[in-house]
Design a protein around this motif. Structure first.
Motif, PDB file in Angstrom:
ATOM      1  N   THR A   1       0.838  -1.197   0.000  1.00  0.00           N
ATOM      2  CA  THR A   1       0.000   0.000   0.000  1.00  0.00           C
ATOM      3  C   THR A   1       0.877   1.253   0.000  1.00  0.00           C
ATOM      4  O   THR A   1       1.739   1.406   0.865  1.00  0.00           O
ATOM      5  N   ILE A   2       0.638   2.114  -0.972  1.00  0.00           N
ATOM      6  CA  ILE A   2       1.368   3.368  -1.084  1.00  0.00           C
ATOM      7  C   ILE A   2       0.408   4.519  -0.805  1.00  0.00           C
ATOM      8  O   ILE A   2      -0.634   4.635  -1.452  1.00  0.00           O
ATOM      9  N   ALA A   3       0.758   5.359   0.158  1.00  0.00           N
ATOM     10  CA  ALA A   3      -0.039   6.555   0.443  1.00  0.00           C
ATOM     11  C   ALA A   3       0.435   7.686  -0.465  1.00  0.00           C
ATOM     12  O   ALA A   3       1.620   8.012  -0.499  1.00  0.00           O
ATOM     13  N   PHE A   4      -0.486   8.273  -1.212  1.00  0.00           N
ATOM     14  CA  PHE A   4      -0.179   9.385  -2.105  1.00  0.00           C
ATOM     15  C   PHE A   4      -0.742  10.679  -1.518  1.00  0.00           C
ATOM     16  O   PHE A   4      -1.950  10.779  -1.285  1.00  0.00           O
ATOM     17  N   ASP A   5       0.140  11.647  -1.272  1.00  0.00           N
ATOM     18  CA  ASP A   5      -0.289  12.991  -0.901  1.00  0.00           C
ATOM     19  C   ASP A   5      -0.798  13.652  -2.179  1.00  0.00           C
ATOM     20  O   ASP A   5      -0.014  14.070  -3.024  1.00  0.00           O
ATOM     21  N   VAL A   6      -2.101  13.734  -2.318  1.00  0.00           N
ATOM     22  CA  VAL A   6      -2.710  14.170  -3.575  1.00  0.00           C
ATOM     23  C   VAL A   6      -2.650  15.681  -3.761  1.00  0.00           C
ATOM     24  O   VAL A   6      -2.589  16.189  -4.884  1.00  0.00           O
ATOM     25  N   MET A   7      -2.616  16.421  -2.685  1.00  0.00           N
ATOM     26  CA  MET A   7      -2.701  17.871  -2.769  1.00  0.00           C
ATOM     27  C   MET A   7      -1.307  18.512  -2.755  1.00  0.00           C
ATOM     28  O   MET A   7      -0.336  17.906  -2.342  1.00  0.00           O
ATOM     29  N   GLY A   8      -1.215  19.748  -3.215  1.00  0.00           N
ATOM     30  CA  GLY A   8      -0.001  20.526  -3.028  1.00  0.00           C
ATOM     31  C   GLY A   8       0.974  20.541  -4.178  1.00  0.00           C
ATOM     32  O   GLY A   8       1.931  21.315  -4.167  1.00  0.00           O
ATOM     33  N   SER A   9       0.782  19.716  -5.204  1.00  0.00           N
ATOM     34  CA  SER A   9       1.695  19.749  -6.342  1.00  0.00           C
ATOM     35  C   SER A   9       1.368  20.947  -7.233  1.00  0.00           C
ATOM     36  O   SER A   9       0.329  21.587  -7.083  1.00  0.00           O
ATOM     37  N   ASP A  10       2.232  21.222  -8.189  1.00  0.00           N
ATOM     38  CA  ASP A  10       2.012  22.361  -9.078  1.00  0.00           C
ATOM     39  C   ASP A  10       0.743  22.210  -9.904  1.00  0.00           C
ATOM     40  O   ASP A  10       0.123  23.204 -10.299  1.00  0.00           O
ATOM     41  N   HIS A  11       0.360  20.969 -10.194  1.00  0.00           N
ATOM     42  CA  HIS A  11      -0.808  20.712 -11.039  1.00  0.00           C
ATOM     43  C   HIS A  11      -2.064  20.380 -10.233  1.00  0.00           C
ATOM     44  O   HIS A  11      -3.084  19.998 -10.810  1.00  0.00           O
ATOM     45  N   GLY A  12      -2.014  20.526  -8.915  1.00  0.00           N
ATOM     46  CA  GLY A  12      -3.168  20.191  -8.109  1.00  0.00           C
ATOM     47  C   GLY A  12      -3.375  18.690  -8.046  1.00  0.00           C
ATOM     48  O   GLY A  12      -2.477  17.899  -8.375  1.00  0.00           O
ATOM     49  N   PRO A  13      -4.563  18.255  -7.647  1.00  0.00           N
ATOM     50  CA  PRO A  13      -4.795  16.816  -7.447  1.00  0.00           C
ATOM     51  C   PRO A  13      -4.903  15.995  -8.726  1.00  0.00           C
ATOM     52  O   PRO A  13      -4.724  14.777  -8.693  1.00  0.00           O
ATOM     53  N   GLU A  14      -5.170  16.623  -9.866  1.00  0.00           N
ATOM     54  CA  GLU A  14      -5.510  15.864 -11.072  1.00  0.00           C
ATOM     55  C   GLU A  14      -4.417  14.881 -11.487  1.00  0.00           C
ATOM     56  O   GLU A  14      -4.683  13.683 -11.687  1.00  0.00           O
ATOM     57  N   GLU A  15      -3.179  15.360 -11.625  1.00  0.00           N
ATOM     58  CA  GLU A  15      -2.117  14.501 -12.130  1.00  0.00           C
ATOM     59  C   GLU A  15      -1.747  13.402 -11.142  1.00  0.00           C
ATOM     60  O   GLU A  15      -1.433  12.274 -11.537  1.00  0.00           O
ATOM     61  N   VAL A  16      -1.791  13.718  -9.867  1.00  0.00           N
ATOM     62  CA  VAL A  16      -1.467  12.694  -8.865  1.00  0.00           C
ATOM     63  C   VAL A  16      -2.507  11.585  -8.884  1.00  0.00           C
ATOM     64  O   VAL A  16      -2.177  10.393  -8.868  1.00  0.00           O
ATOM     65  N   VAL A  17      -3.771  11.959  -8.937  1.00  0.00           N
ATOM     66  CA  VAL A  17      -4.835  10.951  -8.978  1.00  0.00           C
ATOM     67  C   VAL A  17      -4.746  10.122 -10.254  1.00  0.00           C
ATOM     68  O   VAL A  17      -4.883   8.889 -10.231  1.00  0.00           O
ATOM     69  N   ARG A  18      -4.487  10.783 -11.378  1.00  0.00           N
ATOM     70  CA  ARG A  18      -4.363  10.052 -12.640  1.00  0.00           C
ATOM     71  C   ARG A  18      -3.178   9.094 -12.615  1.00  0.00           C
ATOM     72  O   ARG A  18      -3.241   7.991 -13.150  1.00  0.00           O
TER      73      ARG A  18
END
Length: 347
Positions: A12-29
């Motif tokens: 299980t990998i926890a992903f911090d979805v918020m805070g990147s330059d592109h917002g949550p979209e790219e992390v979730v994708r």
């Protein structure tokens, strides 16, 4: 509660979805793509539930391999890490780090504020026994595999977590970098060197000279001496060790060279036909410079020294980089990177 590395079938990998330059979209994708490509990895997405659900609704994924933990706040790139973490108790990176510390996930991936990420880990994780300070490493492609490892990546550390490193710290960084290269690059004997202003053992400040002497007597590290800055993109060695100040300067310089060359190439292409011909001849070299700082290929940079795995993705990471960061984190967990580091430390 997740299993121990010895008995886990799913990581299980926890992903911090918020805070990147592109917002949550790219992390979730990126996490969604990971769910399609890696059946042994479960993605725990930490951030604003509505935003995450909105992206997932529009993105192909395996729902059984993704779960969501709501976190109502996040830390922006321009915020001061210490103040922001103290003020925002429900910040996504802090929540994600605590979930890993509590055993709800095996590793953390974030593309957010680097200082906040490292500080959140420092507050939630423990240092491996024998490690005084953690190190942020940068992974970059080199000229070739030299027939010794499965991929052409090399490592430089520290690049920002520990600004002033003692000789003891540099030795520890060498051990940690060597262990990471063995596990991630599958390089049985990675070449390790100190960054200095000359290859002679007596070159450099006292801490570098002392670290050189100590590393020369350690059989568990394939120490080959000092290297200079010119050796970084050449791939002369597999692991380059330095303090966080110098490492960060080198990293930013490489990124700046890439950006400048790309801008010049775009300008020249628009101006004159003969310049286009010249650019065609230089294209392989320009691509080489691009490759040096193309974080999309290898996902992110590890923070080494903690008892939990943390991969720091670049703030500008797109989905492909996030997917790769998740894969690297899972590989580090599966091969027990923390144990390998501890076993290599001087007694």
């Amino acid at each position: 509660m997740v299993g121990t590395p010895q008995d886990i079938k799913e990581i299980t990998i926890a992903f911090d979805v918020m805070g990147s330059d592109h917002g949550p979209e790219e992390v979730v994708r990126g996490a969604a793509q990971l769910s399609l490509e890696a059946p042994h990895i479960h993605a725990l997405l930490v951030g604003d539930r509505d935003a995450i659900d909105g992206v997932l609704a529009e993105t192909k994924h395996r729902a059984e391999r993704i779960s969501v933990q709501h976190a109502s706040e996040f830390i922006a790139m321009d915020e001061k890490p210490g103040e922001a973490l103290a003020r925002k108790k429900n910040a996504s990176v802090g929540v994600a780090a605590q979930l890993v510390a509590d055993g709800e996930a095996h590793a953390l991936v974030s593309a957010g504020n680097t200082g906040a990420c490292v500080l959140a880990c420092a507050r939630s994780f423990q240092l491996i026994p024998g490690v005084r300070r953690a190190a942020l490493a940068a992974v970059y492609p080199t000229r070739g595999t030299r027939g010794e490892k499965e991929d052409p990546f090399s490592l430089i550390l520290d690049v920002g977590a520990t600004v002033e490193a003692t000789a003891e710290d540099l030795v520890t960084f060498a051990v940690m970098g060597s262990a990471y290269a063995r596990i991630i690059s599958r390089n049985e004997r990675p070449k390790v060197a100190l960054l200095s202003n000359g290859v002679e053992p007596q070159k450099g400040p006292p801490r570098v000279v002392e670290a050189h002497a100590r590393l020369s007597t350690m059989p568990g590290v394939n120490f080959v001496g000092n290297v200079e800055g010119v050796d970084i993109p050449k791939g002369t060695v597999d692991v380059i060790v330095t303090d966080g100040f110098m490492g960060n300067v080198c990293l930013k310089m490489l990124e700046g060279v890439h950006d400048t060359v790309v801008e010049l190439a775009q300008y020249a292409y628009k101006e004159k036909l003969r310049w286009r011909a010249g650019l065609a001849m230089l294209s392989s070299g320009i691509q080489r410079i691009k490759d040096i700082t193309d974080w999309e290929q290898y996902g992110g940079a590890p923070v080494l020294g903690f008892d939990r795995i943390f991969i720091k993705a670049h703030g500008r990471s797109k989905a492909r980089a996030i997917t790769n960061a998740g894969k690297v984190a899972a590989k580090a967990v599966a091969h027990q990177l923390g144990t390998a580091i501890q076993e290599g430390l001087p007694r």
